[in-house]
Write a protein that holds these residues in place. Structure first.
Motif, PDB file in Angstrom:
ATOM      1  N   ALA A   1      -8.434 -27.061  24.095  1.00 20.50           N
ATOM      2  CA  ALA A   1      -8.216 -26.539  22.757  1.00 20.50           C
ATOM      3  C   ALA A   1      -6.842 -26.392  22.344  1.00 20.50           C
ATOM      4  O   ALA A   1      -6.491 -26.421  21.077  1.00 20.50           O
ATOM      5  CB  ALA A   1      -8.920 -25.161  22.499  1.00 20.50           C
ATOM      6  N   LYS A   2      -5.858 -26.536  23.403  1.00 24.79           N
ATOM      7  CA  LYS A   2      -4.420 -26.374  22.953  1.00 24.79           C
ATOM      8  C   LYS A   2      -3.763 -27.611  23.696  1.00 24.79           C
ATOM      9  O   LYS A   2      -2.988 -27.495  24.753  1.00 24.79           O
ATOM     10  CB  LYS A   2      -4.033 -25.210  23.546  1.00 24.79           C
ATOM     11  N   PRO A   3      -3.929 -28.905  23.313  1.00 18.87           N
ATOM     12  CA  PRO A   3      -3.545 -30.006  23.949  1.00 18.87           C
ATOM     13  C   PRO A   3      -1.808 -30.246  23.871  1.00 18.87           C
ATOM     14  O   PRO A   3      -1.171 -30.855  24.561  1.00 18.87           O
ATOM     15  CB  PRO A   3      -3.808 -31.307  23.151  1.00 18.87           C
TER      16      PRO A   3
ATOM     17  N   PRO B   1      -8.479 -12.370  22.835  1.00 20.42           N
ATOM     18  CA  PRO B   1      -9.609 -12.800  23.972  1.00 20.42           C
ATOM     19  C   PRO B   1      -9.182 -13.709  24.795  1.00 20.42           C
ATOM     20  O   PRO B   1      -8.219 -14.545  24.589  1.00 20.42           O
ATOM     21  CB  PRO B   1     -10.656 -13.225  22.927  1.00 20.42           C
ATOM     22  N   ARG B   2      -9.537 -13.701  25.930  1.00 19.23           N
ATOM     23  CA  ARG B   2      -9.184 -14.518  27.043  1.00 19.23           C
ATOM     24  C   ARG B   2      -9.491 -15.935  26.686  1.00 19.23           C
ATOM     25  O   ARG B   2     -10.831 -16.105  26.220  1.00 19.23           O
ATOM     26  CB  ARG B   2      -9.719 -13.996  28.408  1.00 19.23           C
ATOM     27  N   PRO B   3      -8.443 -17.146  26.741  1.00 17.54           N
ATOM     28  CA  PRO B   3      -9.069 -18.450  26.783  1.00 17.54           C
ATOM     29  C   PRO B   3      -9.924 -18.894  27.554  1.00 17.54           C
ATOM     30  O   PRO B   3     -10.413 -18.260  28.335  1.00 17.54           O
ATOM     31  CB  PRO B   3      -7.718 -18.991  26.926  1.00 17.54           C
ATOM     32  N   ASP B   4     -10.946 -19.788  27.123  1.00 14.47           N
ATOM     33  CA  ASP B   4     -11.991 -20.386  27.846  1.00 14.47           C
ATOM     34  C   ASP B   4     -11.199 -21.219  28.973  1.00 14.47           C
ATOM     35  O   ASP B   4     -10.693 -22.225  28.598  1.00 14.47           O
ATOM     36  CB  ASP B   4     -12.718 -21.232  26.955  1.00 14.47           C
TER      37      ASP B   4
ATOM     38  N   ILE C   1     -10.285 -27.377  32.424  1.00 17.69           N
ATOM     39  CA  ILE C   1      -8.804 -27.703  32.208  1.00 17.69           C
ATOM     40  C   ILE C   1      -8.374 -29.173  32.346  1.00 17.69           C
ATOM     41  O   ILE C   1      -8.848 -29.756  33.456  1.00 17.69           O
ATOM     42  CB  ILE C   1      -7.979 -26.601  33.252  1.00 17.69           C
ATOM     43  N   LEU C   2      -7.568 -29.741  31.659  1.00 12.57           N
ATOM     44  CA  LEU C   2      -7.477 -31.233  31.570  1.00 12.57           C
ATOM     45  C   LEU C   2      -5.814 -31.128  32.228  1.00 12.57           C
ATOM     46  O   LEU C   2      -5.126 -30.245  32.239  1.00 12.57           O
ATOM     47  CB  LEU C   2      -7.296 -31.671  30.360  1.00 12.57           C
TER      48      LEU C   2
END
Length: 416
Positions: free
Chosen positions: A9-11, A44-47, A51-52
């Motif tokens: 979600a945050k590349p 909220p804690r990230p998902d 992980i990439l």
């Protein structure tokens, strides 16, 4: 493996770190910074489930990730990693699918030696030195529902400085008419792993697993990317095992009838997949308790008879019916006459004592539970062989030559 890592979600938020992976201990990702900060503690804690990453070797996808350590002040994070996919990126929610799964299984080639055509170079090739680098033979086994197993037997000539070496290998390649979920493809590979573990009478393990997809190609080429799959496998081969020879097996590939016999046995395992995994689990586990092994296996036998008949009868009758399927082969283990009846009664008494907490506890030694559990295992295996219409040579070798079966026969009859 060093690289840059980020959340799907945050590349744009890439963090340096390194990932390690072991088939026995699983994976670990250590980051030199944190995806979380002191200024967003209430968020909220990230998902973190996927992980990439990117290393010098290509893209990485880390699946089934779990946060293990977080230090917001020193900006450090560490994750446990369930699955590592090497050379591919899968975005959040993107399914991992394949139409080709390639494995390497320990001791597979040695187990199959007596049932595959010999791959030899012709005398004139050896005399003239015109030896091909690779000689290959494939067996094709239909697994149903658009799935196939190709067993690729290869004799390869490798050269080096002052070195000329011939190497025999057998590579199982699973192919599917259309791409399927990776976990579904792996179930077929686990079926083969279970069959070879049963037949070789030792734990065999995946030494390498790769997969590919028709839509995943090398940049600027038409060749597929071979994605490396790394997981913490339950089955681990003994690194100090002796070389596999036919006298150490339960039965060999040739005795099973080669590819056609393997196809039938794989079908029987597939028909009872969950129960086969259950009966074989104590072999794969590093240190199972004898109570767990016994209870797991007698439950698998009960489940097998229910699948075969679907009726509601007493456990003792189920065990006798399963023993009747195996006939003389099981009697060679426990004895003839009323031995099966006595064995079945003792199995039920032990099950009730462990599982139901009978008011008058039985005396039961660890040796008895271990050996009665092994008898349950062999009865299950014999029923699979009956369902697979295994040749007589399989039963002959198992009941007269297989070391573990012979040892159990000498030990078990004192318990009933």
């Amino acid at each position: 493996m060093d690289g840059q890592f980020w959340l799907p979600a945050k590349p744009d938020r890439k963090i340096a770190g390194w990932v390690t992976f072991s088939p026995t201990a699983g994976g670990s990702l250590t980051l030199l910074d944190s995806f979380e900060g002191i200024d967003n503690l209430d968020s909220p804690r990230p998902d973190y489930s996927r992980i990439l990453g990117e290393s010098i070797h290509g893209g990485l996808t880390l699946d089934d990730c779990r946060l293990e350590f977080l230090n917001l002040f020193q900006r450090r994070q560490r994750f446990a990693v369930g699955t590592l996919l090497n050379k591919a990126h899968y975005e959040s929610g993107e399914a991992v699918e394949t139409d080709r799964l390639i494995t390497q299984i320990s001791d597979l080639m040695l187990w199959m030696l007596d049932g595959v055509p010999a791959l030899n170079f012709k005398p004139e090739q050896l005399a003239t030195g015109k030896i091909p680098l690779v000689k290959e033979h494939s067996e094709h086994i239909d697994l149903g529902s658009g799935a196939r197993l190709n067993l690729i037997h290869r004799l390869a000539l490798s050269t080096g400085v002052g070195l000329l070496q011939l190497q025999n290998t057998t590579t199982p390649q699973f192919e599917f008419d259309t791409p399927v979920d990776l976990d579904a493809a792996l179930e077929h590979a686990f079926d083969l792993l279970d069959v070879v573990t049963i037949a070789a009478d030792r734990v065999v393990a995946f030494e390498d697993v790769t997969f590919s997809h028709p839509g995943l190609l090398m940049r600027g080429e038409s060749r597929r990317v071979a994605v490396g799959l790394h997981k913490q496998w339950r089955a681990q081969a003994n690194p100090n095992r002796k070389q596999l020879i036919s006298d150490r097996t339960a039965f060999t590939y040739g005795q099973l009838g080669g590819g056609d016999g393997l196809r039938r046995l794989l079908e029987a395992v597939r028909n009872h997949r969950a129960l086969t995994r259950q009966i074989i689990r104590p072999i794969y586990d590093a240190a199972p308790t004898v109570q767990d092994s016994f209870f797991t296996r007698i439950a698998a036998l009960e489940g097998l008879d229910k699948q075969q008949h679907g009726d509601d009868i007493h456990l003792r009758k189920r065990l006798k019916r399963l023993a009747g399927n195996a006939e003389a082969s099981f009697e060679s283990l426990v004895g003839d006459g009323d031995a099966v009846e006595r064995w079945a009664k003792r199995m039920v008494a032990l099950r009730n004592n462990i599982g139901h907490g009978d008011p008058v506890p039985l005396h039961q030694s660890a040796a008895e539970l271990y050996e009665m559990s092994d008898a349950a295992y062999w009865l299950f295996v014999l029923n699979l062989l009956v369902e697979a219409n295994a040749p007589a040579d399989v039963y002959t070798h198992l009941t007269t030559t297989a070391p573990r079966f012979a040892f159990l026969r000498r030990q078990i009859r004192r318990h009933f």
